[in-house]
Design a protein around this motif. Sequence first.
Motif, PDB file in Angstrom:
ATOM      1  N   TYR A  77       0.892  -1.472   0.115  1.00  0.00           N
ATOM      2  CA  TYR A  77       0.194   0.119   0.058  1.00  0.00           C
ATOM      3  C   TYR A  77       1.120   1.694  -0.032  1.00  0.00           C
ATOM      4  CZ  TYR A  77      -3.857  -3.549   1.586  1.00  0.00           C
ATOM      5  OH  TYR A  77      -4.419  -4.219   1.753  1.00  0.00           O
ATOM      6  N   ASP A  78       0.418   2.757  -0.536  1.00  0.00           N
ATOM      7  CA  ASP A  78       0.583   3.502  -0.629  1.00  0.00           C
ATOM      8  C   ASP A  78       1.203   3.657   1.512  1.00  0.00           C
ATOM      9  OD1 ASP A  78      -1.287   5.481   0.336  1.00  0.00           O
ATOM     10  OD2 ASP A  78      -1.446   5.258  -1.104  1.00  0.00           O
ATOM     11  N   THR A  79       2.386   4.507   1.341  1.00  0.00           N
ATOM     12  CA  THR A  79       2.366   4.204   3.033  1.00  0.00           C
ATOM     13  C   THR A  79       1.487   5.325   3.958  1.00  0.00           C
ATOM     14  OG1 THR A  79       4.177   5.356   3.054  1.00  0.00           O
ATOM     15  CG2 THR A  79       3.789   6.274   4.979  1.00  0.00           C
ATOM     16  N   THR A  80       0.238   5.947   3.398  1.00  0.00           N
ATOM     17  CA  THR A  80      -0.679   6.746   4.716  1.00  0.00           C
ATOM     18  C   THR A  80      -1.942   5.801   4.237  1.00  0.00           C
ATOM     19  OG1 THR A  80      -0.767   8.810   3.733  1.00  0.00           O
ATOM     20  CG2 THR A  80      -2.268   8.711   4.351  1.00  0.00           C
ATOM     21  N   ASP A  81      -2.391   4.851   3.250  1.00  0.00           N
ATOM     22  CA  ASP A  81      -3.119   3.953   3.034  1.00  0.00           C
ATOM     23  C   ASP A  81      -3.192   2.680   4.091  1.00  0.00           C
ATOM     24  OD1 ASP A  81      -5.975   3.038   2.347  1.00  0.00           O
ATOM     25  OD2 ASP A  81      -4.266   1.904   0.158  1.00  0.00           O
ATOM     26  N   LEU A  82      -1.463   2.679   4.374  1.00  0.00           N
ATOM     27  CA  LEU A  82      -1.118   1.194   5.387  1.00  0.00           C
ATOM     28  C   LEU A  82      -1.623   1.739   6.570  1.00  0.00           C
ATOM     29  CD1 LEU A  82       2.060  -0.907   4.810  1.00  0.00           C
ATOM     30  CD2 LEU A  82       1.247   0.152   6.903  1.00  0.00           C
ATOM     31  N   GLY A  83      -1.193   2.819   6.893  1.00  0.00           N
ATOM     32  CA  GLY A  83      -1.681   3.209   8.640  1.00  0.00           C
ATOM     33  C   GLY A  83      -2.386   3.048   8.680  1.00  0.00           C
ATOM     34  N   ASN A  84      -3.704   3.557   7.688  1.00  0.00           N
ATOM     35  CA  ASN A  84      -4.949   3.171   8.056  1.00  0.00           C
ATOM     36  C   ASN A  84      -5.102   2.538   8.251  1.00  0.00           C
ATOM     37  OD1 ASN A  84      -4.901   6.322   7.877  1.00  0.00           O
ATOM     38  ND2 ASN A  84      -5.953   6.374   6.085  1.00  0.00           N
ATOM     39  N   LYS A  85      -5.124   1.358   6.821  1.00  0.00           N
ATOM     40  CA  LYS A  85      -5.784  -0.200   6.852  1.00  0.00           C
ATOM     41  C   LYS A  85      -5.046  -0.580   8.286  1.00  0.00           C
ATOM     42  CE  LYS A  85      -6.830  -0.638   2.270  1.00  0.00           C
ATOM     43  NZ  LYS A  85      -7.181   0.066   1.870  1.00  0.00           N
ATOM     44  N   ALA A  86      -4.298  -0.454   8.856  1.00  0.00           N
ATOM     45  CA  ALA A  86      -3.644  -0.999  10.167  1.00  0.00           C
ATOM     46  C   ALA A  86      -4.101  -1.285  11.205  1.00  0.00           C
ATOM     47  CB  ALA A  86      -2.442  -0.775  10.198  1.00  0.00           C
ATOM     48  N   LEU A  87      -4.939   0.101  11.383  1.00  0.00           N
ATOM     49  CA  LEU A  87      -5.584   0.877  12.774  1.00  0.00           C
ATOM     50  C   LEU A  87      -6.943  -0.075  12.412  1.00  0.00           C
ATOM     51  CD1 LEU A  87      -5.441   4.902  12.960  1.00  0.00           C
ATOM     52  CD2 LEU A  87      -4.140   2.604  14.579  1.00  0.00           C
ATOM     53  N   LEU A  88      -7.922  -0.224  11.025  1.00  0.00           N
ATOM     54  CA  LEU A  88      -9.030  -0.835  10.854  1.00  0.00           C
ATOM     55  C   LEU A  88      -8.833  -1.975  11.007  1.00  0.00           C
ATOM     56  CD1 LEU A  88     -10.026   0.748   7.796  1.00  0.00           C
ATOM     57  CD2 LEU A  88     -11.166   1.540  10.240  1.00  0.00           C
ATOM     58  N   ALA A  89      -7.500  -2.847  10.607  1.00  0.00           N
ATOM     59  CA  ALA A  89      -7.309  -4.427  10.576  1.00  0.00           C
ATOM     60  C   ALA A  89      -7.322  -4.838  11.797  1.00  0.00           C
ATOM     61  CB  ALA A  89      -5.936  -4.579  10.082  1.00  0.00           C
ATOM     62  N   PRO A  96      -1.979  -7.781   9.823  1.00  0.00           N
ATOM     63  CA  PRO A  96      -1.150  -8.587   9.577  1.00  0.00           C
ATOM     64  C   PRO A  96      -0.414  -9.297   9.912  1.00  0.00           C
ATOM     65  CG  PRO A  96      -0.529  -6.147   8.880  1.00  0.00           C
ATOM     66  CD  PRO A  96      -1.440  -6.407   9.662  1.00  0.00           C
ATOM     67  N   ASP A  97       0.171 -10.341  10.043  1.00  0.00           N
ATOM     68  CA  ASP A  97       1.514 -10.855  10.573  1.00  0.00           C
ATOM     69  C   ASP A  97       2.570 -10.289  11.023  1.00  0.00           C
ATOM     70  OD1 ASP A  97       0.611 -13.593  11.347  1.00  0.00           O
ATOM     71  OD2 ASP A  97      -0.489 -13.590   9.345  1.00  0.00           O
ATOM     72  N   VAL A  98       2.885  -9.400   9.978  1.00  0.00           N
ATOM     73  CA  VAL A  98       4.549  -8.688   9.811  1.00  0.00           C
ATOM     74  C   VAL A  98       4.318  -7.378   9.243  1.00  0.00           C
ATOM     75  CG1 VAL A  98       6.920  -8.178   9.151  1.00  0.00           C
ATOM     76  CG2 VAL A  98       5.837 -10.706  10.057  1.00  0.00           C
ATOM     77  N   MET A  99       4.772  -6.028   9.109  1.00  0.00           N
ATOM     78  CA  MET A  99       4.046  -5.165   9.105  1.00  0.00           C
ATOM     79  C   MET A  99       5.088  -4.468   8.572  1.00  0.00           C
ATOM     80  SD  MET A  99       0.735  -2.667   9.303  1.00  0.00           S
ATOM     81  CE  MET A  99       0.808  -2.473  11.201  1.00  0.00           C
ATOM     82  N   LEU A 100       5.909  -3.404   7.328  1.00  0.00           N
ATOM     83  CA  LEU A 100       6.643  -2.254   7.287  1.00  0.00           C
ATOM     84  C   LEU A 100       6.131  -0.757   6.917  1.00  0.00           C
ATOM     85  CD1 LEU A 100       9.876  -2.321   7.343  1.00  0.00           C
ATOM     86  CD2 LEU A 100       9.491  -1.982   4.358  1.00  0.00           C
ATOM     87  N   VAL A 101       6.587  -0.450   8.040  1.00  0.00           N
ATOM     88  CA  VAL A 101       5.631   0.923   8.434  1.00  0.00           C
ATOM     89  C   VAL A 101       6.930   2.218   8.552  1.00  0.00           C
ATOM     90  CG1 VAL A 101       3.434   0.118   9.823  1.00  0.00           C
ATOM     91  CG2 VAL A 101       5.171   1.074  10.838  1.00  0.00           C
ATOM     92  N   ASP A 102       6.710   3.217   7.789  1.00  0.00           N
ATOM     93  CA  ASP A 102       7.002   4.656   7.857  1.00  0.00           C
ATOM     94  C   ASP A 102       6.971   4.755   9.264  1.00  0.00           C
ATOM     95  OD1 ASP A 102       8.260   6.723   6.837  1.00  0.00           O
ATOM     96  OD2 ASP A 102       6.350   7.850   6.130  1.00  0.00           O
ATOM     97  N   ASN A 103       8.169   5.358   9.172  1.00  0.00           N
ATOM     98  CA  ASN A 103       8.973   5.805  11.192  1.00  0.00           C
ATOM     99  C   ASN A 103       8.635   6.108  11.887  1.00  0.00           C
ATOM    100  OD1 ASN A 103      10.690   8.287  12.164  1.00  0.00           O
ATOM    101  ND2 ASN A 103      11.557   7.547  10.429  1.00  0.00           N
TER     102      ASN A 103
END
Length: 415
Positions: A77-89, A96-103
């Motif tokens: 995902y793009d950075t913002t979308d990934l963070g938002n989806k992480a919260l919802l998930a 997800p089991d493992v996640m790479l996120v912007d610091n």
Amino acid sequence: MIPTRRTLLAALAAVGTLASLTACGGGSDDGSGSSDASGGTYTFWDPYPQFDASSPWGKLVTDCGTKAGVTVKRTAYDTTDLGNKALLAAQQGNAPDVMLVDNPVVSTLVEAGILNKTSDLGLDTKAIQKNIIGAGTIDDAAYGVPIGANTLALYYNKKVLSAAGVDPASIKDWTSLTAALQKVKAAGKKGITFSAINTEEGSFQFLPWFWGAGGDLKKLDSDKGVAALTLWKQWVDGGLAPKDVLQNTQTTSWQEFATGDYAFGENGTWQLGNAEKAGFDYGVLNIPAKDGGSAPVPTGGEFVTVPVQKDTARYDVSKKIVECLTNDTNLLATDTTLTYIAPTAAVQAKQVAANAKLGPWVDAVAAARGRTSGGLGSKYPTISQPMWTAVQSALSGGKSPQDALATAQSSAEKG
């Protein structure tokens, strides 16, 4: 007090604009966060949609799953979308089991109760530079393993400086840098270009000067913070920097420097490939602090994290995947691909041995600090936005640096 989901989403949106630092493009909505333990499938999310399954990065993720004895289902995902989806998930119980996120996102996810401590997982982070892992450390506990870091420095055009009689080695502080810019202008060339746009990129570029003056993000309108904004305003008002810095992204700022007319361009590690293609000899200087030495610069880059799961038995495999992605061999390959500086001294040495031009960037990263460090955590976005607004206001002539930062401080306190 734990922020509401709305507050957390706003924070993620604010820090997400730094996706450009890692050259991320549009995200993909393929895949879900669900895990299939019985099928040996582990889910992995990252902010690198520019890398498909056939890329070196895509192959590495797959290979690390294979070595851990499972299949990894990767979604980018793009950075913002990934963070938002992480919260919802996480809210829905299917992170997800493992996640790479912007610091900068790490602290926001920690406050939402989404991430595991590295110490609880048994991950060894002792070899990682303290300032790099500091971007993902909250209350003395690390919540991920950095995959690498990028940051800012000053690129300079050797021909422009030589024609103006400026020795780059003479630039030690703000006074000597401003003197060099004046000589360049007198010689008929342009001084320095940077990004002061009203987004996180503007704050990212302002921070080295703010911190280099001794500024404290908890007190934006201190004399030290005002000194930094005054410096930028004097450069713009004096014609040493272009007025279009107000609209410049880091990309358009680089394009200005790449014309060959500018002596200096404030930009990042990620522009090294473009620098090689620019058609003129260049060098790299650490951004000087007000009174000498290297200014602290903000770290960019991502952390490999392990989200909280209902089935804690999954953590053993997740740990193996993280260790694979961040071992010395794979860090060297990944950081070369991303033009990152590795988070450990051992891998940094290998990077410089392979490419001596990375030497100044290793020094720059050593002087860097996380934007969310110092206990700021998810408060950082509520400070950053008023700060970039103050920069815009002062450089456009709307307010004095003092008044602009006073307004910013008031706004940050309300945030």
